[in-house]
Design an enzyme around this catalytic site. Sequence first.
Site, short mmCIF file in Angstrom:
data_model
loop_
_atom_site.label_atom_id
_atom_site.label_comp_id
_atom_site.label_asym_id
_atom_site.label_seq_id
_atom_site.Cartn_x
_atom_site.Cartn_y
_atom_site.Cartn_z
N VAL A 102 0.86 -1.17 0.00
CA VAL A 102 0.00 0.00 0.00
C VAL A 102 0.89 1.22 0.00
O VAL A 102 2.04 1.16 0.47
CB VAL A 102 -0.97 0.00 1.20
CG1 VAL A 102 -0.27 0.34 2.50
CG2 VAL A 102 -2.15 0.94 0.96
N CYS A 103 0.39 2.29 -0.56
CA CYS A 103 1.10 3.56 -0.60
C CYS A 103 2.46 3.35 -1.28
O CYS A 103 2.57 2.62 -2.25
CB CYS A 103 1.19 4.13 0.81
SG CYS A 103 1.54 5.89 0.92
N THR A 104 3.50 3.94 -0.75
CA THR A 104 4.81 3.85 -1.40
C THR A 104 5.53 2.53 -1.11
O THR A 104 6.66 2.34 -1.55
CB THR A 104 5.71 5.03 -0.99
OG1 THR A 104 5.81 5.07 0.43
CG2 THR A 104 5.14 6.34 -1.53
N THR A 122 0.13 3.50 -6.33
CA THR A 122 0.81 3.97 -5.14
C THR A 122 0.08 5.21 -4.64
O THR A 122 -1.00 5.55 -5.15
CB THR A 122 2.30 4.26 -5.44
OG1 THR A 122 2.98 4.51 -4.21
CG2 THR A 122 2.48 5.45 -6.37
N GLY A 152 -3.36 2.41 -3.17
CA GLY A 152 -3.03 3.82 -3.21
C GLY A 152 -2.56 4.36 -1.86
O GLY A 152 -1.90 3.67 -1.10
#
Length: 192
Positions: A102-104, A122, A152
């Site tokens: 998730v995310c970066t 991302t 994301g």
Amino acid sequence: MKIGFILFDQLTALDFIGFYDGTTRLKTLGFKDDVTWDLCGLTKEVHDDRGITFKVNKVLPHLSEYDLIFVPGGTGTRILQYNAEFIDWLQTAKDVRYKVSVCTGSLLLGAAGFLTNRKATTHPNAFDLLQQYTNKVEQERIVQDAGVITGGGVSTSVDLGLYICELIDGAETAAKIQKQMDYPYYKNNIVT
């Protein structure tokens, strides 16, 4: 189902906890007795980007022993994507059925070579950073390309956890976990 949660210094706590909360309820609410998990890292303790300390119970395990690995994001990803020790360790997950971020955290999956020719997403502020690892950056909340599933920004971790619950044990189980979490926002409109 054996889950390896990959923790590191300067992770974003909600990235980790949002996913952890939903997926571990598969066991704690009695849906899947065979679900187990470890908190994995390079060291016995890691600190998030605001000072919370997490105790790691598996230091540098060979990640091939897991059915699913989960990589959160956070500012620490910007350095770790170039850290040979960390990336070499993450690459031991090459044969793991589900590689999830998730995310970066997707930057770390990318640095390990898991996003080559795959759709991924991302945090919206890091789409440009993700392009160094894949030319198939999707501006969506959750993207699945075979066994690689990316989410994301930060709060997406809750939806991503519920999506994995649905993937593992069906929509009815995911709905029951969602209700127990009192989380009314989950939608499983996933890009595949």
